[in-house]
Scaffold this active site. Structure first.
Site, short mmCIF file in Angstrom:
data_model
loop_
_atom_site.label_atom_id
_atom_site.label_comp_id
_atom_site.label_asym_id
_atom_site.label_seq_id
_atom_site.Cartn_x
_atom_site.Cartn_y
_atom_site.Cartn_z
N GLY A 30 4.89 6.59 7.40
CA GLY A 30 4.84 7.93 7.97
C GLY A 30 3.99 7.97 9.22
N SER A 53 6.51 2.42 0.34
CA SER A 53 7.32 3.62 0.62
C SER A 53 8.77 3.33 0.22
CB SER A 53 7.24 3.98 2.11
OG SER A 53 7.77 2.93 2.89
N ASP A 55 11.99 4.04 1.98
CA ASP A 55 13.13 3.83 2.88
C ASP A 55 13.03 2.49 3.59
OD1 ASP A 55 15.18 4.06 4.69
OD2 ASP A 55 14.14 5.49 5.98
N LYS A 108 6.32 17.08 2.59
CA LYS A 108 5.36 17.99 3.25
C LYS A 108 6.00 19.11 4.06
CE LYS A 108 4.92 15.82 7.61
NZ LYS A 108 4.29 15.14 8.70
N LEU A 146 -4.80 11.92 0.74
CA LEU A 146 -4.73 12.88 1.84
C LEU A 146 -4.23 14.22 1.34
CD1 LEU A 146 -4.84 10.12 3.36
CD2 LEU A 146 -3.44 11.16 5.13
N LYS A 150 -3.11 23.58 3.53
CA LYS A 150 -2.21 24.43 2.75
C LYS A 150 -2.52 24.39 1.25
CE LYS A 150 1.42 24.41 6.22
NZ LYS A 150 0.57 23.81 7.26
N TYR A 158 4.57 23.68 -1.47
CA TYR A 158 3.95 22.46 -0.92
C TYR A 158 2.43 22.52 -1.13
CZ TYR A 158 1.95 19.39 2.68
OH TYR A 158 1.20 18.46 3.36
N LYS A 162 -0.06 20.17 -3.51
CA LYS A 162 -1.18 19.39 -2.98
C LYS A 162 -2.49 19.82 -3.66
CE LYS A 162 -0.78 16.64 0.14
NZ LYS A 162 -0.48 15.18 0.10
N SER A 194 2.34 14.68 14.85
CA SER A 194 2.96 14.04 13.67
C SER A 194 4.40 14.52 13.52
CB SER A 194 2.16 14.34 12.41
OG SER A 194 2.28 15.70 12.10
N1 LIG Z 1 1.26 15.76 9.36
C1 LIG Z 1 0.41 16.75 9.18
O1 LIG Z 1 0.30 17.68 10.00
C2 LIG Z 1 -0.49 16.74 7.97
C3 LIG Z 1 -1.54 17.67 7.91
C4 LIG Z 1 -2.39 17.65 6.81
C5 LIG Z 1 -2.18 16.74 5.80
N2 LIG Z 1 -1.12 15.86 5.85
C6 LIG Z 1 -0.93 14.93 4.75
O2 LIG Z 1 -1.04 13.61 5.25
C7 LIG Z 1 -0.20 12.74 4.50
C8 LIG Z 1 0.66 11.92 5.45
O3 LIG Z 1 1.44 12.79 6.24
P1 LIG Z 1 2.41 12.25 7.38
O4 LIG Z 1 2.36 13.24 8.47
O5 LIG Z 1 2.13 10.83 7.64
O6 LIG Z 1 3.81 12.41 6.60
P2 LIG Z 1 5.23 11.75 6.97
O7 LIG Z 1 5.24 11.29 8.37
O8 LIG Z 1 6.26 12.70 6.50
O9 LIG Z 1 5.27 10.45 6.06
C9 LIG Z 1 5.40 10.53 4.67
C10 LIG Z 1 5.45 9.12 4.11
O10 LIG Z 1 5.56 9.18 2.68
C11 LIG Z 1 6.65 8.35 2.26
N3 LIG Z 1 7.17 8.93 1.04
C12 LIG Z 1 7.72 10.14 0.83
N4 LIG Z 1 8.07 10.30 -0.44
C13 LIG Z 1 7.73 9.15 -1.08
C14 LIG Z 1 7.82 8.69 -2.42
N5 LIG Z 1 8.36 9.46 -3.36
N6 LIG Z 1 7.36 7.46 -2.72
C15 LIG Z 1 6.83 6.67 -1.78
N7 LIG Z 1 6.69 7.05 -0.49
C16 LIG Z 1 7.14 8.27 -0.14
C17 LIG Z 1 7.62 8.36 3.44
O11 LIG Z 1 8.44 7.22 3.49
P3 LIG Z 1 9.86 7.15 2.71
O12 LIG Z 1 10.58 8.42 3.03
O13 LIG Z 1 10.50 5.92 3.24
O14 LIG Z 1 9.52 7.01 1.26
C18 LIG Z 1 6.62 8.29 4.60
O15 LIG Z 1 6.19 6.96 4.75
C19 LIG Z 1 0.59 13.63 3.54
O16 LIG Z 1 -0.03 13.54 2.26
C20 LIG Z 1 0.43 15.01 4.09
O17 LIG Z 1 0.47 15.97 3.06
C21 LIG Z 1 -0.29 15.82 6.94
#
Ligand SMILES: NC(=O)c1ccc[n+]([C@@H]2O[C@H](COP(=O)([O-])OP(=O)(O)OC[C@H]3O[C@@H](n4cnc5c(N)ncnc54)[C@H](OP(=O)(O)O)[C@@H]3O)[C@@H](O)[C@H]2O)c1
Length: 350
Positions: A30, A53, A55, A108, A146, A150, A158, A162, A194
């Protein structure tokens, strides 16, 4: 505090905390995971770095990108595990020999979670529980999960998942017994740049020659953090964690119209209304959490309520209790970002 300092605050750890460690990151393909892996390979000496992960294409593309940046000797530390956090036995296998787990896998997207609640519950809640059990079964030393703003007083599915995940990790410390695994949570706001963030959307629309930018509500505010600040914040929280705390960084806020003006100064705004499940302002610490909250120079720590293991609170080591009724919310924040600050975050600085 001037706007720029919130954007450029460094959350870097005091030492390379991953040196010599076997590290597994769920959701390693991600936005967060890719930057975390790049930084870990460039700046630290982990013994092994495992991406977990689902995919295969995302993993393949990540491997290709890393091959362009790093020598084969460095990449020899990398492992790519296909697996789903819903599958505890696969996680248990992947975590053999791991010292550190960073749990970043999640569903998310707020609207998708509203429409598919059980999918989000399976990944974010049952997945969290599986990470806990697989970590305990493998005697992992430290786990950082993480979370998101929210999760504080959640109004959407969501955020609720969390919050359930946060509670699962905080409580897991009481299950560790003589295994001694320590679990902590980091909670922060919007990550500029992101996948799925509004800032890249505005940039794309402006580049495509859109006539205006859609604004949900002109009063809306959000917390903002850069990908690099997020990685540093996870690493420094890993360094200082005692188990059971939720670490919240001090970061800047911005109104949505200011975000739009920063990225496309010449485009007018079109108000489209708040989507189901969205809040006008985000909160990271509610007034109910205030009595458990300790303030440090660069972050707040929500200390755990139930502690049946040896743990010294940060309040006994120079941390300051926050005032009664304190809230940390994106509208009443004392630190605000300007256009330069947001662009610095998007460039990854901080
Ligand atoms: N981006 C933001 O603005 C933000 C803000 C606050 C907190 N966060 C938190 O930070 C963390 C990372 O966010 P991100 O922005 O990096 O998200 P992202 O870009 O959507 O990446 C999510 C990752 O999780 C993997 N994934 C999803 N479902 C899965 C499953 N069932 N088993 C294994 N892997 C799985 C996805 O790969 P596959 O689909 O290949 O499995 C991908 O590698 C999350 O916990 C999110 O809640 C994000």
């Amino acid at each position: 505090m001037p706007a720029a300092s919130a954007a450029l605050r460094s959350f870097a750890p005091t030492k390379p905390v991953l040196d010599g460690q076997v590290v597994l990151i769920t959701g390693g393909t991600g936005s967060f995971g890719r930057r975390f892996v790049q930084r870990a390979l460039a700046e630290q000496q982990p013994k092994k770095l495992i991406v977990f992960s689902r995919d295969e294409l995302k993993q393949y593309e990540m491997q290709e990108a890393l091959r362009e940046q790093f020598d084969p000797a460095v990449l020899a530390k990398m492992r790519f595990f296909l697996g789903d956090v819903r599958d505890q036995s696969r996680l248990t296998l992947a975590l053999r020999g791991a010292d550190v787990v960073i749990h970043a896998a999640a569903l998310k997207q707020v609207p998708a979670a509203e429409y598919n609640p059980s999918e989000c519950i399976h990944t974010n809640v049952l997945g969290a529980e599986n990470v806990v059990w697989a970590s305990l079964n493998n005697r992992v030393q430290r786990v950082v999960a993480l979370s998101t703003d929210k999760a504080c007083n959640p109004i959407n599915l969501y955020g609720a998942t969390k919050l359930a995940s946060d509670k699962t990790f905080v409580a897991a410390n009481n299950l560790a017994g003589d295994i001694g695994t320590r679990f902590s949570v980091v909670r922060y706001g919007n990550v500029a740049g992101s996948r799925g963030s509004v800032a890249p959307l505005f940039e794309r629309l402006a580049a495509k020659g859109a006539a205006d930018l859609p604004i949900t509500d002109p009063r809306m505010t959000r917390f903002w953090i850069s990908l690099d600040q997020g990685v540093d914040f996870v690493l420094s929280s890993l360094e200082m964690m005692r188990g059971g705390e939720i670490f919240v960084p001090k970061i800047g806020s911005m109104t949505m119209p200011d975000v739009a003006r920063a990225l496309a100064p010449d485009l007018p705004h079109r108000t489209v209304g708040i989507r189901p499940g969205e809040k006008l302002h985000e909160m990271m610490i509610s007034s109910d959490d205030a009595r458990m909250t300790t303030e440090l120079p660069d972050r707040y720590v929500i200390e755990p309520g139930f502690v049946e293991y040896t743990r010294r609170p940060f309040s006994e080591d120079g941390g300051q209790a926050v005032p009664d009724g304190f809230t940390y919310s994106s509208d009443t924040n004392t630190e605000w970002l300007d256009a330069a600050g947001l662009k610095a975050l998007l460039a990854g600085h901080g």
